[in-house]
Design a protein around this motif. Structure first.
Motif, PDB file in Angstrom:
ATOM      1  N   THR A  99       0.828  -1.201   0.000  1.00  0.00           N
ATOM      2  CA  THR A  99       0.000   0.000   0.000  1.00  0.00           C
ATOM      3  C   THR A  99       0.862   1.251   0.000  1.00  0.00           C
ATOM      4  O   THR A  99       0.579   2.212  -0.733  1.00  0.00           O
ATOM      5  N   ALA A 100       1.913   1.259   0.823  1.00  0.00           N
ATOM      6  CA  ALA A 100       2.812   2.418   0.856  1.00  0.00           C
ATOM      7  C   ALA A 100       3.541   2.594  -0.478  1.00  0.00           C
ATOM      8  O   ALA A 100       3.704   3.716  -0.968  1.00  0.00           O
ATOM      9  N   TYR A 101       3.970   1.485  -1.073  1.00  0.00           N
ATOM     10  CA  TYR A 101       4.629   1.538  -2.385  1.00  0.00           C
ATOM     11  C   TYR A 101       3.700   2.150  -3.432  1.00  0.00           C
ATOM     12  O   TYR A 101       4.098   3.037  -4.197  1.00  0.00           O
ATOM     13  N   TYR A 102       2.465   1.704  -3.431  1.00  0.00           N
ATOM     14  CA  TYR A 102       1.483   2.226  -4.382  1.00  0.00           C
ATOM     15  C   TYR A 102       1.237   3.713  -4.151  1.00  0.00           C
ATOM     16  O   TYR A 102       1.209   4.509  -5.098  1.00  0.00           O
ATOM     17  N   PHE A 251      -4.309   5.183  -0.309  1.00  0.00           N
ATOM     18  CA  PHE A 251      -4.274   4.229   0.797  1.00  0.00           C
ATOM     19  C   PHE A 251      -5.581   3.447   0.912  1.00  0.00           C
ATOM     20  O   PHE A 251      -5.629   2.428   1.608  1.00  0.00           O
ATOM     21  N   GLN A 252      -6.633   3.918   0.242  1.00  0.00           N
ATOM     22  CA  GLN A 252      -7.920   3.234   0.314  1.00  0.00           C
ATOM     23  C   GLN A 252      -8.255   2.500  -0.988  1.00  0.00           C
ATOM     24  O   GLN A 252      -9.408   2.167  -1.213  1.00  0.00           O
ATOM     25  N   VAL A 253      -7.261   2.234  -1.828  1.00  0.00           N
ATOM     26  CA  VAL A 253      -7.520   1.550  -3.097  1.00  0.00           C
ATOM     27  C   VAL A 253      -8.123   0.177  -2.822  1.00  0.00           C
ATOM     28  O   VAL A 253      -7.667  -0.565  -1.948  1.00  0.00           O
ATOM     29  N   VAL A 273      -7.118  -2.146   2.299  1.00  0.00           N
ATOM     30  CA  VAL A 273      -8.579  -2.236   2.314  1.00  0.00           C
ATOM     31  C   VAL A 273      -9.067  -3.596   1.805  1.00  0.00           C
ATOM     32  O   VAL A 273      -9.989  -4.174   2.400  1.00  0.00           O
ATOM     33  N   PRO A 274      -8.519  -4.159   0.718  1.00  0.00           N
ATOM     34  CA  PRO A 274      -8.933  -5.520   0.352  1.00  0.00           C
ATOM     35  C   PRO A 274      -8.657  -6.543   1.443  1.00  0.00           C
ATOM     36  O   PRO A 274      -9.465  -7.457   1.658  1.00  0.00           O
ATOM     37  N   MET A 275      -7.539  -6.404   2.150  1.00  0.00           N
ATOM     38  CA  MET A 275      -7.267  -7.325   3.256  1.00  0.00           C
ATOM     39  C   MET A 275      -8.299  -7.139   4.358  1.00  0.00           C
ATOM     40  O   MET A 275      -8.799  -8.120   4.938  1.00  0.00           O
TER      41      MET A 275
END
Length: 323
Positions: A99-102, A251-253, A273-275
């Motif tokens: 998530t941070a990478y994205y 961060f909410q993707v 969020v998927p997790m």
């Protein structure tokens, strides 16, 4: 001569206040009616906020300290969910890293693309209004439809992207099934909807006084110099707004990962969020999912606070006077 307190005289329209405080005037009937109408008009939002946002938030805080499967009563476990996430769940740290990478790559890249496109569309060219419309249209397409489109774009064999790469002698990867390329694929997909930020930047450019450009031309500034000395500083409030919204959104993707990859391969594309969704609604670990949600909330707040803390160094407001 006797001095009479106005608050003690009947009919003066004031109400005696506590000792040491001036009397409080009564609200006129028309102001009382306006206040009543105000609260009446905002009541649907207030009720919706309390019932569908604040209430569930408070309940999720409680759930994060429990173990609950949605069917049996919640069992209080204290900080166990948080301790397990932070010390004994390697998948969680991998997910937060993804998530941070994205976020760290997609947000600056998307802002740069939006600024570049906005600068092009701000020039006087033919069909400028048509181009502006075309740039913004992808932002209006539902994210599910966008994900299905890019599922075809990233197809390893007949996908348009790999076919274009083959024209210059490059063998394209299996974007969505290769752990090394799945996150770059999602970042490329995020650029598809850069039109929202572009429109805001265009609006900011239209609000820049023309006198500033005229003064820069008189001083002999080139077009590039005008952009960095006039356009960019005037746009920093809009850029700052795009930065904050980009941080929150990245961060909410969810939909892209849920539809295209399901978090695979080997959790290489799994995001927070998927997790959270999987833990809470697929495995019925509501307490664990709530703990993930609140850790994510703290992370987003930390990045947002960092952006606000550093904004004073680069965000310029027209009414601001700096020494």
């Amino acid at each position: 001569m006797t001095v009479v307190d106005a608050a003690a005289v009947p009919g003066r329209g004031t109400v005696p206040g506590p000792a040491g405080r001036p009397p409080r005037a009564k609200m006129p009937p028309h102001r009382r009616k306006e206040a009543l109408l105000f609260y009446l008009f905002i009541s649907p939002w207030v009720i919706g906020f309390l019932a569908f946002l604040l209430g569930p938030m408070i309940f999720s805080i409680y759930l994060s300290f429990t173990e609950w499967d949605s069917f049996t009563p919640p069992r209080w476990v204290g900080l166990e969910n948080y301790i397990t996430l932070l010390t004994d769940d390697p998948i969680f740290w991998k997910v937060m890293g993804n998530t941070a990478y994205y976020a760290i790559i997609s947000v600056p890249l998307g802002m740069a693309v939006s600024l570049f496109i906005a600068n092009l569309l701000n020039k006087k060219v033919r069909f400028r209004k048509l181009f502006r419309t075309l740039v913004y249209l992808p932002h209006l397409i539902p994210i599910v439809a966008v994900a299905l489109i890019f599922q075809m774009v990233f197809a390893p064999g007949a996908g348009p992207l790999n076919q274009a790469l083959s024209l210059v002698g490059i063998t394209g990867p299996n974007w969505l099934m290769d752990s090394a390329w799945v996150k770059p694929a999602l970042i490329l997909m995020s650029l598809w909807q850069a039109g929202g930020g572009t429109i805001l930047l265009l609006a900011g450019m239209n609000g820049i006084p023309k006198e500033l450009y005229e003064a820069a031309e008189i001083d002999g500034a080139s077009s590039m110099r005008q952009f960095w000395s006039v356009t960019f500083p005037q746009l920093t409030p809009v850029i700052f707004f795009n930065l904050i919204m980009g941080i929150i959104g990245s961060f909410q993707v969810f939909a892209q990962v849920f539809i295209l990859t399901g978090g695979g391969p080997d959790n290489a594309s799994q995001m927070a969020v998927p997790m959270l969704f999987d833990e809470a609604f697929r495995f019925y670990h509501m307490g664990y999912g709530s703990a993930i949600a609140w850790i994510l909330f703290v992370v987003i707040m930390a990045f947002t606070a960092l952006a606000f803390a550093t904004s004073g160094r680069w965000v310029f407001y027209e009414s601001e006077v700096r020494s």
